[in-house]
Design a protein around this motif. Structure first.
Motif, short mmCIF file in Angstrom:
data_model
loop_
_atom_site.label_atom_id
_atom_site.label_comp_id
_atom_site.label_asym_id
_atom_site.label_seq_id
_atom_site.Cartn_x
_atom_site.Cartn_y
_atom_site.Cartn_z
N ASN A 2 47.44 -13.73 9.11
CA ASN A 2 48.52 -14.61 9.55
C ASN A 2 49.37 -13.96 10.63
O ASN A 2 49.77 -14.61 11.60
CB ASN A 2 49.40 -15.01 8.36
N LYS A 3 49.63 -12.68 10.49
CA LYS A 3 50.44 -11.97 11.49
C LYS A 3 49.66 -11.89 12.80
O LYS A 3 50.24 -12.06 13.88
CB LYS A 3 50.80 -10.57 10.99
N ALA A 4 48.37 -11.65 12.73
CA ALA A 4 47.55 -11.59 13.94
C ALA A 4 47.55 -12.94 14.66
O ALA A 4 47.64 -12.99 15.89
CB ALA A 4 46.12 -11.18 13.60
N GLU A 5 47.47 -14.02 13.89
CA GLU A 5 47.51 -15.35 14.49
C GLU A 5 48.86 -15.60 15.16
O GLU A 5 48.93 -16.14 16.27
CB GLU A 5 47.25 -16.42 13.44
N GLU A 6 49.93 -15.16 14.49
CA GLU A 6 51.27 -15.32 15.06
C GLU A 6 51.41 -14.54 16.36
O GLU A 6 51.90 -15.05 17.38
CB GLU A 6 52.33 -14.85 14.07
N LEU A 7 50.97 -13.29 16.35
CA LEU A 7 51.08 -12.45 17.55
C LEU A 7 50.20 -12.97 18.68
O LEU A 7 50.58 -12.94 19.85
CB LEU A 7 50.73 -11.00 17.22
N GLY A 8 49.02 -13.48 18.33
CA GLY A 8 48.15 -14.08 19.33
C GLY A 8 48.80 -15.30 19.96
O GLY A 8 48.70 -15.52 21.17
N GLY A 9 49.49 -16.07 19.13
CA GLY A 9 50.21 -17.24 19.63
C GLY A 9 51.33 -16.85 20.57
O GLY A 9 51.55 -17.49 21.60
N ARG A 10 52.03 -15.77 20.23
CA ARG A 10 53.10 -15.30 21.12
C ARG A 10 52.53 -14.85 22.45
O ARG A 10 53.13 -15.10 23.51
CB ARG A 10 53.86 -14.14 20.47
N ALA A 11 51.38 -14.18 22.41
CA ALA A 11 50.75 -13.72 23.64
C ALA A 11 50.32 -14.91 24.51
O ALA A 11 50.53 -14.91 25.73
CB ALA A 11 49.55 -12.83 23.33
N LYS A 12 49.73 -15.92 23.88
CA LYS A 12 49.32 -17.11 24.62
C LYS A 12 50.54 -17.81 25.24
O LYS A 12 50.49 -18.24 26.38
CB LYS A 12 48.60 -18.11 23.71
N GLU A 13 51.59 -17.92 24.44
CA GLU A 13 52.80 -18.58 24.94
C GLU A 13 53.36 -17.83 26.15
O GLU A 13 53.72 -18.43 27.16
CB GLU A 13 53.86 -18.66 23.84
N GLU A 26 49.72 -24.27 23.33
CA GLU A 26 48.73 -23.80 22.37
C GLU A 26 49.25 -22.56 21.62
O GLU A 26 49.08 -22.44 20.41
CB GLU A 26 47.42 -23.46 23.09
N GLY A 27 49.90 -21.68 22.35
CA GLY A 27 50.50 -20.50 21.72
C GLY A 27 51.58 -20.87 20.72
O GLY A 27 51.66 -20.29 19.64
N GLN A 28 52.39 -21.84 21.08
CA GLN A 28 53.44 -22.29 20.16
C GLN A 28 52.83 -22.93 18.91
O GLN A 28 53.32 -22.71 17.80
CB GLN A 28 54.37 -23.28 20.87
N ALA A 29 51.76 -23.66 19.09
CA ALA A 29 51.07 -24.28 17.95
C ALA A 29 50.47 -23.22 17.04
O ALA A 29 50.54 -23.33 15.81
CB ALA A 29 49.99 -25.24 18.45
N ASP A 30 49.88 -22.18 17.63
CA ASP A 30 49.32 -21.09 16.83
C ASP A 30 50.41 -20.41 16.00
O ASP A 30 50.21 -20.09 14.83
CB ASP A 30 48.64 -20.05 17.72
N GLN A 31 51.57 -20.22 16.61
CA GLN A 31 52.67 -19.59 15.89
C GLN A 31 53.14 -20.48 14.74
O GLN A 31 53.42 -20.00 13.64
CB GLN A 31 53.84 -19.33 16.84
N GLY A 32 53.22 -21.77 14.98
CA GLY A 32 53.62 -22.71 13.93
C GLY A 32 52.64 -22.73 12.78
O GLY A 32 53.03 -22.72 11.60
N SER A 33 51.37 -22.72 13.10
CA SER A 33 50.32 -22.70 12.08
C SER A 33 50.41 -21.44 11.23
O SER A 33 50.32 -21.49 10.00
CB SER A 33 48.95 -22.79 12.76
#
Length: 66
Positions: free
Chosen positions: A9-20, A34-41
């Motif tokens: 979950n943390k990796a998905e959040e950090l990946g989302g921040r990077a995309k954003e 897409e990055g914001q959506a990944d963080q929300g998920s």
């Protein structure tokens, strides 16, 4: 919450921040969204795992199984 779930979950959040951040820097609104959506998920998954942990703790207290 299992350790593997926490890391995932943390990796998905950090990946989302990077995309954003990449989307914001390049002007790519789709990538930013897409990055914001990944963080929300990831946030929803973390919340569900925490709720599950609390339910298990409560059940253990009721049944006396620690």
């Amino acid at each position: 919450m299992g350790v593997a779930d926490k890391f995932s979950n943390k990796a998905e959040e950090l990946g989302g921040r990077a995309k954003e951040a990449a989307g914001a820097a390049s002007g790519d609104a789709d990538l930013k969204a897409e990055g914001q959506a990944d963080q929300g998920s990831a946030g929803l998954k973390q919340g569900a795992e925490k709720l599950k942990d609390k339910a298990n703790e409560a059940a253990s207290k009721i049944t006396g199984n620690n």
